[in-house]
Design an enzyme around this catalytic site. Structure first.
Site, mmCIF file in Angstrom:
data_model
loop_
_atom_site.group_PDB
_atom_site.id
_atom_site.type_symbol
_atom_site.label_atom_id
_atom_site.label_comp_id
_atom_site.label_asym_id
_atom_site.label_seq_id
_atom_site.Cartn_x
_atom_site.Cartn_y
_atom_site.Cartn_z
ATOM 1 N N HIS A 15 0.867 -1.210 0.000
ATOM 2 C CA HIS A 15 0.000 0.000 0.000
ATOM 3 C C HIS A 15 0.891 1.243 0.000
ATOM 4 O O HIS A 15 1.455 1.611 1.022
ATOM 5 C CB HIS A 15 -0.898 -0.011 1.248
ATOM 6 C CG HIS A 15 -1.893 1.126 1.278
ATOM 7 N ND1 HIS A 15 -3.213 0.923 1.635
ATOM 8 C CD2 HIS A 15 -1.782 2.453 1.020
ATOM 9 C CE1 HIS A 15 -3.849 2.081 1.593
ATOM 10 N NE2 HIS A 15 -3.007 3.035 1.233
ATOM 11 N N HIS A 17 1.441 5.443 -1.730
ATOM 12 C CA HIS A 17 1.021 6.578 -2.570
ATOM 13 C C HIS A 17 2.281 7.236 -3.123
ATOM 14 O O HIS A 17 3.104 7.727 -2.349
ATOM 15 C CB HIS A 17 0.232 7.599 -1.746
ATOM 16 C CG HIS A 17 -1.005 7.024 -1.140
ATOM 17 N ND1 HIS A 17 -2.229 7.067 -1.767
ATOM 18 C CD2 HIS A 17 -1.199 6.359 0.024
ATOM 19 C CE1 HIS A 17 -3.125 6.463 -0.997
ATOM 20 N NE2 HIS A 17 -2.536 6.026 0.085
ATOM 21 N N ARG A 19 1.918 9.634 -5.719
ATOM 22 C CA ARG A 19 1.536 10.921 -6.342
ATOM 23 C C ARG A 19 2.028 10.969 -7.792
ATOM 24 O O ARG A 19 2.147 9.954 -8.440
ATOM 25 C CB ARG A 19 2.056 12.126 -5.543
ATOM 26 C CG ARG A 19 1.891 12.026 -4.037
ATOM 27 C CD ARG A 19 0.467 11.792 -3.589
ATOM 28 N NE ARG A 19 0.330 11.926 -2.139
ATOM 29 C CZ ARG A 19 -0.681 11.457 -1.440
ATOM 30 N NH1 ARG A 19 -1.662 10.797 -2.039
ATOM 31 N NH2 ARG A 19 -0.757 11.631 -0.138
ATOM 32 N N ASN A 43 -5.208 7.170 -6.233
ATOM 33 C CA ASN A 43 -5.959 8.394 -5.910
ATOM 34 C C ASN A 43 -5.212 9.654 -6.337
ATOM 35 O O ASN A 43 -4.934 10.543 -5.537
ATOM 36 C CB ASN A 43 -6.327 8.445 -4.415
ATOM 37 C CG ASN A 43 -5.126 8.424 -3.476
ATOM 38 O OD1 ASN A 43 -4.076 7.897 -3.808
ATOM 39 N ND2 ASN A 43 -5.290 9.015 -2.307
ATOM 40 N N LYS A 101 -9.268 -0.432 -6.192
ATOM 41 C CA LYS A 101 -9.343 0.209 -4.877
ATOM 42 C C LYS A 101 -10.684 0.882 -4.662
ATOM 43 O O LYS A 101 -11.125 1.697 -5.477
ATOM 44 C CB LYS A 101 -8.227 1.257 -4.762
ATOM 45 C CG LYS A 101 -8.181 2.007 -3.445
ATOM 46 C CD LYS A 101 -7.719 1.128 -2.287
ATOM 47 C CE LYS A 101 -7.873 1.814 -0.939
ATOM 48 N NZ LYS A 101 -6.774 2.719 -0.617
ATOM 49 N N HIS A 138 -10.518 1.090 1.433
ATOM 50 C CA HIS A 138 -10.378 2.070 2.517
ATOM 51 C C HIS A 138 -11.641 1.910 3.354
ATOM 52 O O HIS A 138 -12.718 2.374 2.978
ATOM 53 C CB HIS A 138 -10.252 3.503 1.972
ATOM 54 C CG HIS A 138 -10.108 4.502 3.081
ATOM 55 N ND1 HIS A 138 -8.922 5.112 3.396
ATOM 56 C CD2 HIS A 138 -11.006 4.942 4.005
ATOM 57 C CE1 HIS A 138 -9.091 5.904 4.448
ATOM 58 N NE2 HIS A 138 -10.357 5.812 4.836
ATOM 59 N N HIS A 176 -4.819 -0.627 5.791
ATOM 60 C CA HIS A 176 -4.391 0.189 6.939
ATOM 61 C C HIS A 176 -5.337 0.083 8.135
ATOM 62 O O HIS A 176 -5.946 1.056 8.543
ATOM 63 C CB HIS A 176 -4.158 1.650 6.539
ATOM 64 C CG HIS A 176 -5.210 2.314 5.684
ATOM 65 N ND1 HIS A 176 -6.556 2.134 5.863
ATOM 66 C CD2 HIS A 176 -5.105 3.173 4.629
ATOM 67 C CE1 HIS A 176 -7.220 2.864 4.967
ATOM 68 N NE2 HIS A 176 -6.355 3.483 4.208
ATOM 69 N N ASP A 249 1.240 2.583 3.615
ATOM 70 C CA ASP A 249 0.371 3.749 3.400
ATOM 71 C C ASP A 249 1.186 5.035 3.426
ATOM 72 O O ASP A 249 0.699 6.080 3.877
ATOM 73 C CB ASP A 249 -0.782 3.800 4.410
ATOM 74 C CG ASP A 249 -1.837 4.828 4.022
ATOM 75 O OD1 ASP A 249 -1.926 5.186 2.831
ATOM 76 O OD2 ASP A 249 -2.587 5.273 4.925
HETATM 77 C C1 NCD Z 1 -3.910 8.898 1.951
HETATM 78 C C2 NCD Z 1 -3.439 9.946 0.936
HETATM 79 O O1 NCD Z 1 -2.932 10.987 1.367
HETATM 80 O O2 NCD Z 1 -3.545 9.692 -0.271
HETATM 81 N N1 NCD Z 1 -4.039 9.530 3.229
HETATM 82 C C3 NCD Z 1 -4.081 8.928 4.436
HETATM 83 O O3 NCD Z 1 -4.293 9.619 5.431
HETATM 84 N N2 NCD Z 1 -3.904 7.630 4.575
HETATM 85 C C4 NCD Z 1 -5.182 8.289 1.480
HETATM 86 C C5 NCD Z 1 -5.553 7.006 2.199
HETATM 87 O O4 NCD Z 1 -4.815 6.017 2.161
HETATM 88 O O5 NCD Z 1 -6.613 6.953 2.819
HETATM 89 ZN ZN ZN Z 2 -3.407 4.963 1.525
HETATM 90 ZN ZN ZN Z 3 -7.001 4.900 2.786
#
Ligand code: NCD
Ligand code: ZN
Ligand code: ZN
Length: 345
Positions: A15, A17, A19, A43, A101, A138, A176, A249
């Site tokens: 998991h 991110h 960007r 996302n 997702k 989520h 998470h 995460d």
């Molecule tokens: C994540 C994000 O910033 O993309 N933020 C978070 O607080 N975990 C999104 C997510 O995983 O829910």
């Molecule tokens: Zn996340």
């Molecule tokens: Zn999430």
């Protein structure tokens, strides 16, 4: 005897991110230099909703990897009420999409395009169950009447259990997890449900977010819960139960977006993630369970091969950078400036 070297099968991060743009170029190397694979969250703005978009995004990630890296991004599609099941199935068959997702609309960062009524995506989920494509969740309800600290537990009752009853063949990862309710449900719901566990949810409780003042860099969603829940999540991670595996995460936001009147949710933990996990498994006398959690349980659930390479950690101490800069903007890593016991060699 205390152990000062750890040899593990190279782990995966289930998991993450990354960007896009400058931020992507800045953050990808920290993950690609430690992990062999990662499940990349979709996302973005706009979200990744097609196999073609996932392919293009994967290429941008590969272009940001350090030279010689064999890092493999595993791509996901962002579930919307209008996603095309044929495109998903074709993308899955071609290896361009590993999973889908589910973001309940409004639940977290960049979730506005998410699902409002889960029944509207049942046909898509049925197709995923048929082809063995996992749904990553989520797991928080968005009902404003539900207290933020209860949103995960209520999601399990209102959404997850009925979903698993309707589609018992669908593989689901509850992402998470933060509560005893999630731990208990995942441990007993059978082999189609698993959960990822972050370093921060093993380490902090909700009181830590307010220690001496408000600490925006510890704000993420789902929000950290009471100490009893942290203990349950931590015990699950170090238990050796194959239903629980590593997902950082890691969710970078520039400092100005975190330290704001309405700050963003997300903790950027990629730089020290494996070191932090190792320190906690050691503190709990469970270093022998780290490899299962980090390198074996995830691939087993996803039906993917276990990695062949190894990674070595040594107890020489390693200091997390004070700050990481992207496109002129600072980002603060989790444990910024602190020295962690375990260094990834
Ligand atoms: C994540 C994000 O910033 O993309 N933020 C978070 O607080 N975990 C999104 C997510 O995983 O829910
Ligand atoms: Zn996340
Ligand atoms: Zn999430």
């Amino acid at each position: 005897m205390t152990q000062d070297t750890l040899n593990l099968i190279r782990p995966d991060d289930w998991h993450i991110h990354f960007r896009d743009g400058d931020m992507l170029k800045t953050v990808v190397p920290a993950t690609a230099s430690v992990f062999r694979r990662a499940i990349v969250m979709p996302n973005l703005v706009p979200p990744v909703t097609t196999a073609a978009a996932a392919r293009a995004y994967r290429q941008r990630i590969l272009d940001a990897c350090p030279p010689g890296s064999n890092f493999q991004p595993l791509m996901t599609a962002y579930l919307t009420e209008t996603l095309d099941p044929d495109d998903l199935a074709a993308g899955h068959a071609a290896g361009d999409l590993t999973a889908v997702k589910l973001y309940p609309a409004g639940a977290t960062t960049n979730s506005d395009a998410g699902v409002r009524d889960i029944r509207k995506v049942d046909a898509t989920l049925k197709r995923m169950a048929e082809i063995g494509m996992p749904l990553l969740v989520h797991g928080e309800v968005t009902d404003p009447a539900i207290d933020i600290f209860d949103r995960e537990a209520v999601f399990i009752e209102r959404v997850l259990k009925p979903l698993m009853d309707r589609l018992p063949d669908l593989k689901i990862v509850l992402e998470h997890i933060t509560t005893r309710q999630a731990v208990d449900y995942v441990a007993t719901a059978g082999d189609h449900l698993a959960a990822t566990i972050t370093p921060h949810h093993m380490e902090i409780n909700r009181t830590d977010i307010f220690r001496g003042g408000i600490r925006p860099h510890l704000y993420c969603l789902p929000i950290a819960k009471r100490e009893e829940h942290r203990q349950a999540v931590r015990a699950a991670a170090v238990s050796g139960n194959p239903r629980f595996f590593l997902g950082t995460d890691s969710a970078p936001h520039p400092v100005h977006a975190k330290e704001a009147a309405c700050g963003c949710a997300g903790i950027y933990n990629a730089p020290g993630a494996l070191s932090v996990y190792a320190g906690m498994f050691e503190a709990d006398g469970a270093l022998d369970k780290l490899e299962g959690f980090a390198s074996l349980n995830g691939p087993k659930f996803y039906g993917l091969p276990v990695n062949e390479e190894k990674v070595t950690l040594r107890k020489t101490g390693w200091t997390v950078p004070d700050v990481v800069t992207t496109g002129g903007d600072p980002i603060l890593p989790y444990h910024a400036g602190e020295t962690l016991p375990w260094a990834v060699v």
